[in-house]
Design an enzyme around this catalytic site. Structure first.
Site, PDB file in Angstrom:
ATOM      1  CE  LYS A  78      -7.102   1.084   3.576  1.00  0.00           C
ATOM      2  NZ  LYS A  78      -5.900   1.457   4.359  1.00  0.00           N
ATOM      3  CD  GLU A 111      -2.676   0.878   2.703  1.00  0.00           C
ATOM      4  OE1 GLU A 111      -3.603   1.689   2.905  1.00  0.00           O
ATOM      5  OE2 GLU A 111      -2.402  -0.063   3.490  1.00  0.00           O
ATOM      6  CB  THR A 142     -16.092 -60.586  -3.963  1.00  0.00           C
ATOM      7  OG1 THR A 142     -14.739 -60.988  -4.177  1.00  0.00           O
ATOM      8  CG2 THR A 142     -17.034 -61.603  -4.581  1.00  0.00           C
ATOM      9  CG  ASP A 158      -8.860 -52.131   4.353  1.00  0.00           C
ATOM     10  OD1 ASP A 158      -8.179 -51.144   4.654  1.00  0.00           O
ATOM     11  OD2 ASP A 158      -9.069 -52.464   3.166  1.00  0.00           O
ATOM     12  CB  SER A 159     -10.366 -56.771   8.979  1.00  0.00           C
ATOM     13  OG  SER A 159      -9.069 -57.308   9.134  1.00  0.00           O
ATOM     14  NE  ARG A 210     -27.439 -47.225  10.781  1.00  0.00           N
ATOM     15  CZ  ARG A 210     -27.408 -47.166   9.447  1.00  0.00           C
ATOM     16  NH1 ARG A 210     -27.342 -48.266   8.746  1.00  0.00           N
ATOM     17  NH2 ARG A 210     -27.447 -45.998   8.826  1.00  0.00           N
ATOM     18  CB  CYS A 233      -4.536  -2.194   4.051  1.00  0.00           C
ATOM     19  SG  CYS A 233      -3.834  -2.515   5.706  1.00  0.00           S
ATOM     20  N   GLY A 236     -27.239 -59.149  15.746  1.00  0.00           N
ATOM     21  CA  GLY A 236     -26.298 -58.037  15.635  1.00  0.00           C
ATOM     22  C   GLY A 236     -26.233 -57.516  14.207  1.00  0.00           C
ATOM     23  CB  THR A 273     -13.372 -54.540   6.815  1.00  0.00           C
ATOM     24  OG1 THR A 273     -13.363 -55.481   5.737  1.00  0.00           O
ATOM     25  CG2 THR A 273     -13.915 -55.205   8.069  1.00  0.00           C
ATOM     26  CD  GLU A 282     -10.020 -53.042  -0.096  1.00  0.00           C
ATOM     27  OE1 GLU A 282      -9.062 -53.738   0.279  1.00  0.00           O
ATOM     28  OE2 GLU A 282     -11.150 -53.098   0.450  1.00  0.00           O
TER      29      GLU A 282
END
Length: 635
Positions: free
Chosen positions: A113, A44, A475, A359-360, A341, A167, A458, A463, A468
């Site tokens: 300004k 400035e 799968t 992962d697991s 959950r 500024c 349950g 995982t 992935e």
């Protein structure tokens, strides 16, 4: 690829010595040009110096300032760099604190300004008037007429659009730069004179980072330095360049010499963020003022030396303390998701398959903390290890020891006989180790886990991780499916750090030792028979490629919608010490093929918490036809 290098400057000045200051400005411009910068932002009132006080009333100083602007215009002729300098301007019997924007021999425009501070150590209103009401005006200088003047100016060389404020403007409730961003500016510049006080630099940096984030822009800030008058205050020459909330560069303050600082801005990244950000798009409707676009043309914006830092692991903070905080937060998000959950369903048991892999292991650690949080017994966590044809002693022993040490209900169910029976049922030879051979094992394991979850009243906790899912390395209706998936938005490169965080901060020494061995085990689904030595023969990264590359590809493909050419370019920059260009291209082609081919799996994902900026949930972040073509992305 629409990168642009920009610079800020901190000057060695003499108060009210216009000739000396101009010489220093020219030197910095040359330095910026040598650094391949296309923009340089000075502090400035740098032409006169900021601390001239009542000398701003002196006609001689104002004349010298105007002559210096002419001098800089002449100096800029033929130079391919946009220059912004601070100087006073007399307009309609008032004095304004202005940014003069110069390019190739002329003043493109002048920005006043908007907000003039007049409290504490600042008393600018004694000399300067507010410029926030000036829009779409024109001024005449002795060497150039009809120069655009106002706070609604955008300096445009597509795709680069520059906006300027000064500024105090940044400290306003609604900074002019917010309006400039809504007007289209993607590089915001601040010519400043901000004095130093204890802790003020931290506040200033946070302000710059936040404004760049709110405006989805780059924000470049340059303040005057230590050679301003120290009658009452001291200045430090603070310079900051931020991009969408992240600091790209910051200087060491209190330098006694003129200095420039540079950074490379990724304009495509910013424009893409704006395109996806509906709130930003909706906000543009609130800006109804006239926009004055001032076009100019760079002769060449190519970058000779690409020195922008490209992180190999964009999902993982490179700073250790920041990484630890990130891991703690992600871990708590996963825990909170699973806790909700369980409390919603009223169930008090969970089932998880434990392989001895990363992962697991992470999923189990999330479950342990969730059960402790809900005051549920750890014995209600059913941890099932299911040895198959490729299970090695190392992963098996790690799984057994981890579950025992954590106090879960540990069970072992060998799947070999069940799989052999299934091979007979479908007429598949056990000697043929193809995708059917592998998927039979994955689906047998999932069937066992699902049925156990039903039997024990349950839920089955999944995982699989984000990497992935991106590659479809799961799968379908095997490990692809669960009743709640706690790792679904955690990329593989981050899984390692989360497990290490828990090993370091959340568990006892003996459990930590087990976790560290798991961390050093090669990633493998262990679906093919082990070798004669009992070692893993099926290493995932030998088949699909390095996860660190795939996570890099995923980040830039998803987060920035970058073109294949740009992703390859950035990967070459990031991994030039590890992979050659041919290798990077090979695995990127694999990533693209699998990402498009495997979308059908992501279209049927179970619920799970989003923990970062990227998720592949079909209900939220990523909605893609399962039969989309990837031809447009092929090189």
């Amino acid at each position: 690829m629409n990168f642009i290098k920009i610079s800020t400057a901190s000057l060695k000045t003499r108060v009210s010595d216009v000739d000396y200051n101009t010489t220093e400005i020219k030197s910095c411009i040359n330095e910026a040009i040598n650094a391949n910068s296309k923009l340089i932002i000075f502090p400035e009132l740098c032409i006169t110096s900021y601390t001239c006080a009542d000398l701003f009333y002196q006609q001689k100083l104002l004349e010298k300032s105007a002559t210096a602007i002419k001098n800089l215009c002449d100096f800029s002729a033929g130079k391919d760099i946009l220059i912004s300098v601070g100087a006073p301007l007399t307009f309609q019997n008032s004095l304004y604190n202005c940014a003069f924007i110069i390019f190739n021999g002329k003043v493109l425009g002048i920005v006043p300004k908007s907000f003039i501070p007049n409290s504490s150590e600042f008393y600018e209103k004694r000399w300067f008037s507010n410029g926030n009401k000036i829009k779409s005006s024109n001024v005449n200088l002795f060497f150039q007429s009809s120069i655009p003047f106002g706070v609604n100016l955008i300096f445009k060389c597509d795709p680069f659009k520059f906006g300027f404020e000064i500024c105090e403007d940044l400290w306003a409730v609604i900074p002019p730069s917010s309006n400039l961003a809504l007007m289209g500016a993607n590089i915001l510049c601040n010519l400043s004179a901000s004095n130093e006080l204890v802790s003020k630099s931290t506040y200033r940096k946070n302000l710059v980072d936040l404004q760049s984030a709110k405006c989805i822009s780059a924000y470049a800030y340059a303040s005057c330095g230590v050679h301003e008058s120290t009658t009452d205050v001291v200045f430090s020459g603070h310079m900051i360049i931020s991009e969408n909330g992240s600091t790209l560069n910051e200087n060491e303050r209190f330098s006694r010499e003129s200095d420039i600082m540079s950074a490379i801005i990724d304009i495509d990244k910013l424009n893409n963020e704006r395109l996806k950000n509906i709130t930003f798009r909706d906000n543009t409707a609130f800006y109804e003022e006239e926009i004055v676009e001032i076009p100019f043309i760079y002769s060449d914006t190519s970058i000779k030396k690409f020195d922008r830092y490209i992180d190999k692991h964009p999902f993982v903070p490179s700073n250790i303390s920041e990484r630890e905080l990130r891991c703690k937060e992600i871990f708590n998000i996963q825990v909170a998701g699973l806790a909700k959950r369980l409390s919603h369903t009223g169930l008090t048991k969970t089932v998880v398959g434990i392989s001895g892999g990363l992962d697991s292991t992470l999923a189990l650690l999330v479950m342990i903390k969730t059960f402790d949080l809900l005051n549920l017994p750890r014995k209600n966590i059913l941890t099932i290890t299911m040895p198959g044809f490729g299970t090695t002693d190392r992963t098996y022993n790690n799984a057994v020891e981890l579950c025992k040490n954590l106090g879960t209900d540990f069970r072992e169910i060998n799947i070999v006989d069940a799989c052999i029976q299934h091979f007979k049922d479908i007429g598949h030879p056990t000697s043929v180790h193809d995708v059917t051979y592998e998927n039979v094992q994955a689906r047998e394991r999932t069937q066992i886990l699902m049925d156990l979850a039903n039997k024990e009243n349950g839920i089955l906790v999944g995982t699989g991780d984000l990497s992935e899912l991106a590659l479809g390395w799961c799968t379908y209706n095997g490990d692809h499916m669960s009743m709640y998936s706690v790792n679904c938005s955690v990329p593989k490169t981050l899984v390692r750090y989360l497990v290490k965080y828990v090993a370091d901060k959340e568990v006892s020494k003996n459990i930590s030792e087990i976790l560290m061995d798991i961390l050093h085990t090669p990633v493998s689904p262990e679906l093919l028979p082990k070798d004669a030595t009992g070692d893993i023969v099926q290493k995932t990264e030998d088949i699909v490629g390095p996860y660190e590359l795939h996570d890099f590809f995923l980040y830039y493909f998803m987060r920035q919608s970058a073109t294949p050419e740009k992703i390859i370019f950035l990967a070459n920059q990031a991994f030039n010490d590890k992979y050659d260009e041919t290798t990077i291209q090979k695995w990127f082609d694999k990533f693209l093929h699998r990402f498009f081919q495997q979308q059908f799996k992501r279209s049927a994902l179970p619920d799970g918490p989003k923990v970062g900026t990227i998720s592949l949930s079909p209900r939220g972040d990523w909605r893609m036809p399962s039969d989309a073509s990837n031809n447009a992305w092929k090189s």
